[in-house]
Design a protein around this motif. Sequence first.
Motif, PDB file in Angstrom:
ATOM      1  N   GLY A 139      40.507  23.210  32.117  1.00 21.76           N
ATOM      2  CA  GLY A 139      40.722  21.969  31.839  1.00 21.76           C
ATOM      3  C   GLY A 139      39.691  20.908  31.784  1.00 21.76           C
ATOM      4  N   LEU A 140      40.008  19.775  30.919  1.00 18.73           N
ATOM      5  CA  LEU A 140      38.851  18.818  30.829  1.00 18.73           C
ATOM      6  C   LEU A 140      39.598  17.316  31.394  1.00 18.73           C
ATOM      7  CD1 LEU A 140      37.115  19.925  27.500  1.00 18.73           C
ATOM      8  CD2 LEU A 140      36.131  19.930  29.819  1.00 18.73           C
TER       9      LEU A 140
ATOM     10  N   LEU B 298      34.751  14.408  25.371  1.00 16.86           N
ATOM     11  CA  LEU B 298      35.937  13.823  24.741  1.00 16.86           C
ATOM     12  C   LEU B 298      35.951  12.418  25.332  1.00 16.86           C
ATOM     13  CD1 LEU B 298      37.957  16.958  25.185  1.00 16.86           C
ATOM     14  CD2 LEU B 298      37.019  16.077  23.135  1.00 16.86           C
ATOM     15  N   GLN B 299      35.284  11.837  26.413  1.00 14.20           N
ATOM     16  CA  GLN B 299      35.474  10.485  26.810  1.00 14.20           C
ATOM     17  C   GLN B 299      35.302   9.540  25.849  1.00 14.20           C
ATOM     18  OE1 GLN B 299      36.629   9.592  29.934  1.00 14.20           O
ATOM     19  NE2 GLN B 299      36.927   7.809  29.157  1.00 14.20           N
ATOM     20  N   CYS B 300      36.310   8.429  25.793  1.00  7.94           N
ATOM     21  CA  CYS B 300      36.405   7.654  24.919  1.00  7.94           C
ATOM     22  C   CYS B 300      35.914   5.967  25.754  1.00  7.94           C
ATOM     23  CB  CYS B 300      37.656   7.332  24.110  1.00  7.94           C
ATOM     24  SG  CYS B 300      37.981   8.758  23.075  1.00  7.94           S
ATOM     25  N   PHE B 301      35.615   5.146  24.771  1.00  5.36           N
ATOM     26  CA  PHE B 301      35.479   3.940  25.088  1.00  5.36           C
ATOM     27  C   PHE B 301      36.547   2.845  24.194  1.00  5.36           C
ATOM     28  CE2 PHE B 301      31.891   5.213  22.587  1.00  5.36           C
ATOM     29  CZ  PHE B 301      32.030   4.514  21.535  1.00  5.36           C
ATOM     30  N   ASP B 302      36.570   1.593  24.625  1.00  3.70           N
ATOM     31  CA  ASP B 302      37.470   0.733  23.905  1.00  3.70           C
ATOM     32  C   ASP B 302      36.694   0.221  22.413  1.00  3.70           C
ATOM     33  OD1 ASP B 302      39.994  -1.050  24.207  1.00  3.70           O
ATOM     34  OD2 ASP B 302      38.407  -2.077  23.067  1.00  3.70           O
ATOM     35  N   ALA B 303      37.264   0.391  21.315  1.00  3.45           N
ATOM     36  CA  ALA B 303      36.546   0.076  20.068  1.00  3.45           C
ATOM     37  C   ALA B 303      36.364  -1.382  20.110  1.00  3.45           C
ATOM     38  CB  ALA B 303      37.441   0.628  18.973  1.00  3.45           C
TER      39      ALA B 303
ATOM     40  N   GLU C 153      44.244  15.147  32.024  1.00  5.45           N
ATOM     41  CA  GLU C 153      43.476  16.556  31.943  1.00  5.45           C
ATOM     42  C   GLU C 153      44.162  17.272  30.610  1.00  5.45           C
ATOM     43  OE1 GLU C 153      42.481  20.377  34.715  1.00  5.45           O
ATOM     44  OE2 GLU C 153      44.026  19.054  35.345  1.00  5.45           O
ATOM     45  N   TYR C 154      43.092  17.692  29.782  1.00  4.06           N
ATOM     46  CA  TYR C 154      43.374  18.298  28.758  1.00  4.06           C
ATOM     47  C   TYR C 154      43.346  19.874  29.038  1.00  4.06           C
ATOM     48  CZ  TYR C 154      42.657  14.491  25.782  1.00  4.06           C
ATOM     49  OH  TYR C 154      42.748  13.295  24.963  1.00  4.06           O
ATOM     50  N   LEU C 155      44.371  20.296  28.615  1.00  2.00           N
ATOM     51  CA  LEU C 155      44.444  22.043  28.740  1.00  2.00           C
ATOM     52  C   LEU C 155      44.429  22.746  27.697  1.00  2.00           C
ATOM     53  CD1 LEU C 155      47.880  21.652  30.874  1.00  2.00           C
ATOM     54  CD2 LEU C 155      45.538  21.406  31.934  1.00  2.00           C
TER      55      LEU C 155
ATOM     56  N   SER D 174      47.549  20.753  25.168  1.00  2.00           N
ATOM     57  CA  SER D 174      48.201  19.721  25.944  1.00  2.00           C
ATOM     58  C   SER D 174      47.442  19.201  27.036  1.00  2.00           C
ATOM     59  CB  SER D 174      49.720  20.494  26.316  1.00  2.00           C
ATOM     60  OG  SER D 174      49.051  21.502  27.565  1.00  2.00           O
ATOM     61  N   TRP D 175      48.353  18.111  27.573  1.00  2.00           N
ATOM     62  CA  TRP D 175      47.675  17.473  28.698  1.00  2.00           C
ATOM     63  C   TRP D 175      48.673  17.155  29.743  1.00  2.00           C
ATOM     64  CZ3 TRP D 175      49.745  12.327  29.354  1.00  2.00           C
ATOM     65  CH2 TRP D 175      50.802  12.102  28.525  1.00  2.00           C
ATOM     66  N   GLN D 176      48.102  16.669  30.821  1.00  2.00           N
ATOM     67  CA  GLN D 176      48.937  16.268  31.937  1.00  2.00           C
ATOM     68  C   GLN D 176      48.319  14.900  32.573  1.00  2.00           C
ATOM     69  OE1 GLN D 176      49.282  19.673  34.588  1.00  2.00           O
ATOM     70  NE2 GLN D 176      46.948  19.574  35.190  1.00  2.00           N
ATOM     71  N   PRO D 177      49.236  14.236  33.164  1.00  2.00           N
ATOM     72  CA  PRO D 177      48.521  12.894  34.047  1.00  2.00           C
ATOM     73  C   PRO D 177      48.101  13.401  35.318  1.00  2.00           C
ATOM     74  CG  PRO D 177      50.960  12.883  33.846  1.00  2.00           C
ATOM     75  CD  PRO D 177      50.472  14.076  33.188  1.00  2.00           C
ATOM     76  N   ILE D 178      47.099  12.573  35.852  1.00  2.00           N
ATOM     77  CA  ILE D 178      46.493  12.873  37.060  1.00  2.00           C
ATOM     78  C   ILE D 178      46.859  11.642  38.063  1.00  2.00           C
ATOM     79  CG2 ILE D 178      44.469  13.206  38.438  1.00  2.00           C
ATOM     80  CD1 ILE D 178      43.279  15.065  36.155  1.00  2.00           C
TER      81      ILE D 178
END
Length: 510
Positions: A308-309, A334-339, A387-389, A393-397
């Motif tokens: 996972g990431l 994969l981390q993003c920031f606010d455009a 977390e990306y699987l 898919s993904w799941q909240p932490i």
Amino acid sequence: MPKMNDGQPSALENMVKSFRVSDLQTLLASMGRSKSGLKQDLVGRALRLVQTEYSPELLKNVRQLYESRFPRTSGWLAARRPEGIPVSYSSLSSTPSATSQGAEYLNGITKPLATPAPEVKLVPLPFYQTLETLLPPTELIAQNNEKLQDSQCIFELTPSQADQIRNASEIRPGIRSIQVVLRICYTDSIGVQEDQYPPNIAVKVNQSYCHVPGYYPSNKPGVEPRRPCRPVNITPWLHLSTVTNRITVTWGNFGKRYSVAVYLVRMFTASDLFSQLKLCSVESAERCRERIQDKLRFDPESEIATTGLRVSLICPLVKMRIGVPCRVLTCAHLQCFDAVFFLQMNEKKPTWTCPVCDKPAPFELLTIDGLLSEILKETSEEIEEIEYLTDGSWQPISDDKEKEKERERSDTPEYSLVDMCVPETNGHSPAHSSTSLSGKSTGAASASVVSAGPAAPAGGGVVVDLTLDSSSEEEGGGGGGESEDTEDSADSPTPKRGRYNYDKDLVTAY
């Protein structure tokens, strides 16, 4: 040591003054000198080397470095000319004597001679769309040996250009969307050049000085203030007609070569760029899932399998929840920031650097993450990380603090209730007791109570085991008990102390 020819020392000095830090370090290292220090130290060291230890080897090294830096001009001839006047085009200064010679002019400068000048290209700027070139990049030329130089150029606006400026809307009070800007950069034909001001710069347009961005103060000790080199808006001081406009650039001549250019541009705001980004550069959720699966695909050569990431939903720029997730296509994370925040920040102070990995983040490589946009809509404000699987898919932490509290609650062992009024339970006697408990018989009674585990009386007194012989307890609690303690006190060890700093068997009377 060979004798220097006339003019050779000054020629080498001019070459050395035009070197960059890497060139100076290479030169000093080749001559066995230290290459550490600031640029001004390196320049001084190299100049002293030229002045005091001139040799054929030094001459060869300097010429090679200079010709590698300026491959399209003859380094030796350029260095022998006073103050580095270029081979192929004339001074920016438009003097009456030059006009009287019948030279052909283009926007106030002499047209290039037969040999074309090195073509200087300025880097495109996201907030400026070039509409027309009013003055192509042309070198600032020193007229004498003074450190402070004045260079002039002239140009005229066509009626159409003047109407464009006059009828342009305002993006901010007093700021038109169509502008005439002055740009200055290094004179270098290799690659595109970023805006770079010369020292002691001042710009005068039609006898009025215009504003040039100042220096940003630095909070770090030992770090010099930094000046944002951006286009200079000269529109308010222009003649919006066919009358000739004259620009005078004052600059410090310290060995570097600079070129100046004038453009008619359309000015954009951060909101305009954001609209372009939403229209032209959005990565679909399906493509984002494929990217995640590629990153999490099992690698048999890797010793560690990634399952996972984690990605934060908090923008690293402003430490707030991301509104529109954005990242750079060339970045590995994969981390993003606010455009929106990123564009607003670069509108005020252009750096175009990724806030996650500090790599270049040009506007043309920005993209909006379609998958994370959907996740931000589906999750509540309390979720700060996902977390990306491996399957995309993904799941909240949940928050780490909440998880820690849950872990503490689940791991807490269950203990039997202990009557706090019973002596010895906490290593000391209770403070509120109606009976003085000194002597061994009381200790025995207390031990039996704890082992039996009965509840304490409601009155808060000491529980006494009634199965014991009452007469023996009275005898033990009287003078016999005290004398026994007195006799044993010499041989017995020091009474134990509990959590607090007083004896176990000492009871406070109230």
